[in-house]
Design an enzyme around this catalytic site. Sequence first.
Site, PDB file in Angstrom:
ATOM      1  N   HIS A 112       0.846  -1.195   0.000  1.00 28.48           N
ATOM      2  CA  HIS A 112       0.000   0.000   0.000  1.00 28.48           C
ATOM      3  C   HIS A 112       0.876   1.238   0.000  1.00 28.48           C
ATOM      4  CE1 HIS A 112       0.885   1.000   4.190  1.00 28.48           C
ATOM      5  NE2 HIS A 112       0.687  -0.271   4.496  1.00 28.48           N
TER       6      HIS A 112
ATOM      7  N   ASP B 213      -4.736 -19.053  11.882  1.00 29.20           N
ATOM      8  CA  ASP B 213      -3.682 -19.703  12.647  1.00 29.20           C
ATOM      9  C   ASP B 213      -3.809 -19.346  14.129  1.00 29.20           C
ATOM     10  OD1 ASP B 213      -0.990 -20.281  13.792  1.00 29.20           O
ATOM     11  OD2 ASP B 213      -0.537 -20.782  11.709  1.00 29.20           O
TER      12      ASP B 213
ATOM     13  N   SER C  43       2.082  -5.305   6.713  1.00 32.83           N
ATOM     14  CA  SER C  43       1.788  -4.883   5.341  1.00 32.83           C
ATOM     15  C   SER C  43       2.915  -5.320   4.411  1.00 32.83           C
ATOM     16  CB  SER C  43       1.634  -3.367   5.284  1.00 32.83           C
ATOM     17  OG  SER C  43       0.564  -2.946   6.077  1.00 32.83           O
TER      18      SER C  43
END
Length: 430
Positions: free
Chosen positions: A240, A367, A382
């Site tokens: 991003h 998980d 990210s």
Amino acid sequence: MFLIIAAAFNPHVKSFFSLPTQQRVTVGDHIRFKLEFPQNLLKQFSLYVESNEHNVLLLNGTDISGKVFSFVDGWPMATTPGKANIQIRLFGLFPVKNVKVEVVPQTKLVPGGHSVGVLLHSEGVIVVGQSIVEDNNGNKFNPAKDAGIEVGDVIISINGQTVTSDEQVAKIIDTMGNEGKNLELLVKRNGKKIPVTIKPIRCRETERFRIGLYIRDSAAGVGTLSFYDPSTGKYGALGHVITDADTNQPIDVSDGMIVKASIQGIQVGKSGVPGEKIGMFVNEKDFSGTIEKNTKYGIYGSMSGKIENPYYREMLPIALANQVKTGPAEMLTVLKGQKIEKFMVEIKKVLPQTVPDSKGLIIEVTDPRLLKKTGGIIQGMSGSPLIQEGKIVGAVTHVFINDPTRGYGCLIEWMLKETEGLNKPLISFF
């Protein structure tokens, strides 16, 4: 009308109308059309292929360009880059659907997961706030605001001199003020450059000339490497755009670098409060790189050094957008030190995209170990690569603020497009 509505909900009819009109595949993949028709009905359909090159599509080792085959004969394999048109025919006579197929070379990359420290310098300096300037007579002014300067503007130059740091800007303002000169600023706003004239005021508190602005010239943080291409030296990370913390505006890159980082702690994410990796830059020369692009799909540039993945010693192929599907996947990221770990996630939805976008996937952390340690997706993850069935499908980009177990991912196909046009790799960064 009743028959039309009933047909729209029929799974057989829906499977036909959901067939793509365009499909991209890599060399070595099979072309498959999922029609949920009974076998006896499926036999009534045939496919006619036309291609612009020889051996673009092979069926049982034979070039099928200009030939007709049945749905029950098997599926053709893409063997040579090129384009083909597949026409679906009913009873071998009536064309009912055309699918344009583009075969592209297979791309393999080193999957990331490494923690990276990001140092980014903006083009010019960014206006992050405004303040009052009080002169020696007690009069209060806001020269920059009165002249039309806004938070989020980028100051490119002052009196013809390019500016790159807050210290430089402060010095120019004070010098021009002492000389009794106005400031001629060139300001960038929404991609447009605007000239602005400001008269600086001598501040009673600091005894320097000021114009009433808070500015910043750089940004720093920790993120995750998404992929690396050893053949070109290019990389992608974050997934991003990097925005200024105060203005929330994308930072125009002047120059920047990525270095190795080590994770020292974790702030667990909760609903309404995103978690965060706490990291520090590591002064090791294992790898380093330039930042040449800051886009909505992440940061991109060239790297040098040793980049390896402990789980995948060999490079992995990428999955094109139309090849990604819902179901189990894995995410690679660092939670402590520099150790890359593998965690299970679920791709809940693949968002249909005809044009690139940073939010192409909805993912959910499944998980238990990751949920216990982080609460889900946190800042600093990210760019963490997503692997599905031995292929790189994308990278983590955003977390859902009200549900940290879920977030968005960006498709690797869109990320790779951002590496086009980058400079050649460096021999050595330092």
